[in-house]
Write a protein that holds these residues in place. Structure first.
Motif, PDB file in Angstrom:
ATOM      1  N   UNK A 138       0.816  -1.204   0.000  1.00  0.00           N
ATOM      2  CA  UNK A 138       0.000   0.000   0.000  1.00  0.00           C
ATOM      3  C   UNK A 138       0.853   1.259   0.000  1.00  0.00           C
ATOM      4  N   UNK A 139       2.073   1.171   0.521  1.00  0.00           N
ATOM      5  CA  UNK A 139       2.942   2.340   0.629  1.00  0.00           C
ATOM      6  C   UNK A 139       4.177   2.232  -0.260  1.00  0.00           C
ATOM      7  N   UNK A 140       4.242   1.221  -1.114  1.00  0.00           N
ATOM      8  CA  UNK A 140       5.379   1.064  -2.020  1.00  0.00           C
ATOM      9  C   UNK A 140       5.110   1.845  -3.302  1.00  0.00           C
ATOM     10  N   UNK A 173      17.100   5.701  -8.679  1.00  0.00           N
ATOM     11  CA  UNK A 173      15.659   5.689  -8.421  1.00  0.00           C
ATOM     12  C   UNK A 173      15.332   6.695  -7.320  1.00  0.00           C
ATOM     13  N   UNK A 174      14.157   7.361  -7.452  1.00  0.00           N
ATOM     14  CA  UNK A 174      13.676   8.287  -6.431  1.00  0.00           C
ATOM     15  C   UNK A 174      12.156   8.262  -6.444  1.00  0.00           C
ATOM     16  N   UNK A 175      11.557   8.430  -5.268  1.00  0.00           N
ATOM     17  CA  UNK A 175      10.095   8.379  -5.177  1.00  0.00           C
ATOM     18  C   UNK A 175       9.619   9.197  -4.000  1.00  0.00           C
ATOM     19  N   UNK A 176       8.372   9.656  -4.107  1.00  0.00           N
ATOM     20  CA  UNK A 176       7.723  10.427  -3.051  1.00  0.00           C
ATOM     21  C   UNK A 176       6.333   9.836  -2.823  1.00  0.00           C
ATOM     22  N   UNK A 177       5.966   9.662  -1.544  1.00  0.00           N
ATOM     23  CA  UNK A 177       4.674   9.074  -1.182  1.00  0.00           C
ATOM     24  C   UNK A 177       3.946  10.012  -0.230  1.00  0.00           C
ATOM     25  N   UNK A 180      -2.495   5.644  -0.395  1.00  0.00           N
ATOM     26  CA  UNK A 180      -1.326   6.480  -0.648  1.00  0.00           C
ATOM     27  C   UNK A 180      -1.363   6.985  -2.083  1.00  0.00           C
ATOM     28  N   UNK A 181      -0.687   8.110  -2.289  1.00  0.00           N
ATOM     29  CA  UNK A 181      -0.481   8.692  -3.611  1.00  0.00           C
ATOM     30  C   UNK A 181       1.022   8.851  -3.781  1.00  0.00           C
TER      31      UNK A 181
END
Length: 891
Positions: A174-176, A635-639, A647-648
């Motif tokens: 859900x948060x990946x 790699x980079x990501x924002x949640x 989550x978005x």
């Protein structure tokens, strides 16, 4: 008399219950103890088929038994002590409501030994209640009841899969920040799925393709890019050329989008990870039998037993499979497979635990390369026609995979684990590929002058007498191209990772860092039946020494003949090393920021020997080359988490594809200086769960661009350049759920817009879609509880039209003599593609008690005729209507 017998039975049951409690050190003292004992005795006396339900006031749920093996693993760290506190911790970890069906205050008299480690929800509850005299029962999708019972444990209702087994992913799904589609075991059971290929029909964004000439087995694209070498088994690359069976699957994970940091080379569109079944704390035996049309016979066994409790938790599990069957609608094709997968785990209750597993899969199939192209479309061949030699065609694989995983937990949230693997993938192949005319080497627009007309595939000195509109009855020459390979691929690999959570300046970090490396080899010996030939007019070319056949009357019983010879002997060895990390920072309760990097070392040595071709004056040749690539990926990501249920996210990542990525294609190394293809992906999406994680939904928009796409000069196969550019962008949605009233759901939709945006050798292909990329795909399968203890399921798949080639998307279909000189003018062209299709499937299951059920699966209900697996040189139809009948045993 009757009342005295009942009284004696109550007394004996009560005494047994009290003795059990005393023996476990949990004596039931005072009035509360006698209430519990009396409850147990009364319901033990009833002797009904559901004493556990009566004892805790539950309601029977048909089909609730036997779902334990489908539950995801979760990490538990519940200390020994009072049972009521332990149950509260269990509720927090699992999200399941535990209802205690005992007199008020009774639970305070019980203690538990606790539970530590990775377990399914049902296994963890069993361990909490061990030696307490208590048991549990599923009440509904989100609630279980604990009380005094006189029957064996019945498993907790399974949730929709919310995790993957790979430790490199620290957060729940859900948060990946990535599209991750999990196909759990219950979906495979409902659909009667037996292969990886059919499993992946439940995932949007994936399209299947036929095997290549040099490498057989599972071939597919993920989000428009080939993923044949992006298949993993328990986190380690599984690159063998074979068809994978589902008998040892716990679930299958499809990670779409940026994956290069975690998985290394390849992974342009994503990766596929097969999760194997592993030993657990509960004891069970499952035997599934399947019989059906087309002489299908299949038997699978899944048995698990705990061993030697004094050793800190040891368990053994074995899965076996045997199958023989034909293929509906495809005469001549046969499947014969056997699989064995034993595994043993030690230290399940300890900080250091290990699992040793072995998988053996043997196949001896009569393969099917389907039907021929007729320029831009499927020829008019009969759907059932088999153009090969049924007694001479074979695909034999004999794969052995040995894996050891060891993990040590220093504390909750800090562990180190290593996975070592040795794999051997032998194969022997002889397959017949039917062809009519030679393939166009490139797309040419109307008005283009070409030097020669297409030739017969059987004899390249003869101009093809057929065109795109020639009736099937007039096509009297169909070439039987022989694909013959003998090869062994090997893999020796180790992957070591450390997972840690910690705080820096008050910010929590979840870190995974790892190093992996090893050696992969490929040793194909290829054969050819094409002989140099000079026609009576003096034209030179090649002719197939294997007899041709006709389009409407191929004779599969015809004796095989032909003069074969070794065309090449290849040895490729690749030494690889990768170092990587991914860190997730928790910025309060609402935000997460993650990033990672990887550095790969990929050194490939290539050696090929080309013997003298019979009847040719060309000398033997030996080529030895090497290629070294050192490549970083990022790699980079924002949640953003607006709710604990959703989550978005935004995700960005890179990956690369080196020259010798597949270890099976030699042409890419002939000039030895082609730099890797480079890929960049952007993805934004949202994930949400409902009904306490019983229903998971996610959607994403994405864009992936490939630079330096490798292209082979159509006039010189040794001239390869990294000069192409390709783009895929799209939208993807998916739903997986285990809902109340026995309703299971899996659905997905993907819209893919693919384009060749630059090509040095094939400029006419610019603006056309990539190979095997349908514009739209859709999948749905729903099961629901029905009256009379029945469960029914219905669903289907839609796959849009697909082109066969990225570089030659359309081909000339008619010509005219060039009035201004030599050659011919192209007067018409057409897309070389297969049409889209719908197929529908159904299931009906009937429970025959707690230990047996009967299941019927009917596939391709409407008996649709469609092309399932396209290839630039052949087309394989999907199976026709077929039915499978299964009787399943659970002990």
């Amino acid at each position: 008399m009757k009342s005295r017998k009942i009284a004696k039975r109550i007394g004996r049951a009560g005494q047994m219950a009290r003795e059990k409690a005393l023996a476990s050190g949990q004596a039931l003292k005072g009035p509360r103890g006698w209430i519990v004992v009396g409850t147990l005795a009364a319901y033990a006396t009833l002797g009904t088929s559901q004493p556990a339900l009566a004892a805790i006031g539950g309601k029977a749920e048909p089909g609730a038994v036997g779902t334990a093996a489908t539950l995801p693993l979760k990490r538990f760290d519940i200390a020994a002590g009072p049972l009521d506190g332990a149950i509260a911790e269990y509720e927090k970890i699992t999200g399941i409501k535990v209802k205690v069906v005992l007199p008020s205050g009774t639970l305070a008299g019980f203690t538990t030994q606790g539970v530590h480690g990775l377990y399914r929800e049902d296994e963890a509850m069993q361990m909490l209640l061990k030696d307490t005299g208590l048991n549990y029962r599923t009440e509904d999708a989100t609630t279980i009841a604990v009380g005094v019972q006189a029957s064996d444990t019945v498993s907790v209702t399974a949730s929709a899969a919310d995790s993957v087994s790979m430790d490199k992913f620290t957060e729940p799904l859900l948060e990946t920040p990535q599209s991750i589609n999990v196909v759990p075991n219950f979906v495979l059971q409902d659909q009667g799925v037996s292969t990886l290929r059919d499993t992946l029909r439940n995932v949007p964004g994936i399209s299947l393709a036929a095997g290549e000439s040099g490498a057989q087995g599972d071939n597919l694209t993920i989000r428009g890019f080939t993923a044949r070498n992006d298949i993993f088994l328990d986190g380690i690359r599984d690159f063998g050329s074979y068809y994978r069976d589902a008998f040892n699957y716990e679930q299958v994970d499809v990670l779409e989008g940026p994956s290069g940091v975690q998985f290394g080379r390849g992974s342009t569109g994503g990766v596929i990870n097969q999760e194997s079944k592993v030993p657990g704390a509960s004891q069970f035996v499952h035997v599934d039998t399947q019989f059906g049309t087309d002489l299908n016979r299949r038997l699978t066994l899944d048995a698990n037993t705990p061993l030697y409790p004094e050793m800190g938790g040891t368990a053994f599990r074995v899965n076996m499979m045997g199958q023989e069957s034909g293929v509906a609608g495809r005469d001549g094709a046969e499947i014969r497979r056997f699989g064995l997968a034993p595994s043993v785990s030690v230290g399940l209750d300890d900080k250091t635990h290990a699992t040793l597993s072995y998988e053996h899969l043997t196949a001896d199939d009569t393969p099917d390369y389907g039907l021929p192209w007729q320029f831009n479309h499927l020829s008019g061949a009969n759907r059932h026609s088999y153009f090969g030699f049924a007694d001479e065609n074979y695909l034999k694989t004999n794969d052995d995979i040995l894996t050891l995983k060891v993990q040590h937990d220093f504390r909750p949230g800090l562990n180190i684990h290593t996975t070592a693997r040795g794999a051997n993938y032998p194969r022997q192949v002889q397959i017949t590929e039917s062809q009519i005319c030679s393939n166009a080497s490139q797309s040419v627009p109307v008005g283009t002058v070409v030097s020669a007309l297409p030739t017969l595939a059987y004899n390249s000195t003869i101009a093809c007498p057929y065109d795109a509109n020639t009736p099937a009855s007039e096509i009297g020459v169909v070439n039987r191209n022989q694909i013959q390979v003998k090869s062994v691929e090997t893999d020796l690999w180790d992957q070591t990772e450390i997972a840690a959570d910690f705080k820096i300046h008050g910010i929590r970090n979840d870190l995974v860092a790892g190093v992996e490396g090893g050696q992969e080899t490929s040793n194909p010996i290829r054969y050819s039946y094409s002989q140099p030939y000079t026609s009576s007019s003096g034209a030179t070319g090649t002719i197939n020494s294997v007899p041709y056949t006709t389009l409407l009357d191929p004779n599969e019983a015809q004796p095989f003949s032909g003069n074969g010879y070794i065309s090449s002997v290849v040895h490729t060895k690749a030494d690889s090393t990768g170092i990587y990390f991914v860190d997730t920072m928790k910025l309060g309760h609402l935000f997460e920021l993650s990033g990672g990097a990887r550095w790969d070392y990929f050194n490939a040595d290539y050696h090929v020997y080309t013997p003298v071709v019979p009847t040719s004056s060309a000398p033997a040749a030996f080529v030895s080359l090497s290629r070294l690539d050192k490549q970083p990926t990022y790699r980079a990501a924002f949640v953003y988490k607006p709710s604990s249920h959703g989550s978005v996210y935004f995700d960005w990542g890179t990956s690369f594809d080196p020259d010798a990525e597949s270890l099976s294609l030699s042409a890419g190394l002939v000039n030895g200086n082609v730099k890797p293809e480079e890929n960049e992906t952007y993805e934004g999406g949202a994930k949400w769960s409902f009904l306490n994680e019983r229903l998971m939904m996610e959607g994403a928009v994405f864009r992936t661009e490939k630079d330096n796409a490798h292209e082979t000069d159509p006039t010189n196969s040794n001239d390869i350049v990294a000069a192409g550019n390709q783009l895929v962008k799209g939208v993807q949605l998916s739903v997986v759920g285990r809902l109340p009233e026995g309703m299971d759901l899996v659905a997905g939709y993907a819209y893919l817009d693919s384009d060749v945006i630059y090509s040095q050798f094939f400029p006419a292909a610019v603006g056309y879609p990539l190979a095997n990329v349908p514009k739209q795909t859709f999948n749905l399968f729903v099961t629901h509880r029905l009256p009379w203890r029945l469960d029914g399921g219905l669903g289907g798949n839609y796959v849009g039209g697909r082109t066969a080639s990225s570089t030659v998307p359309y081909v000339p279909t008619s010509y005219a003599p060039n009035p201004n000189g030599a050659g011919y003018i192209v007067t018409s062209v057409a897309m070389k593609q297969v049409p889209g299709y719908w197929i529908f499937n159904a299931m009906l299951k009937r429970s025959l008690g707690e230990k047996f059920d009967f299941q019927v699966n009917v596939n391709n209900l409407l008996n649709r005729y469609y092309i399932d697996l396209p290839h630039p040189s052949h087309l394989i139809p999907g199976a026709g209507a077929n039915a499978q009948f299964g009787l399943n045993f659970k002990f």
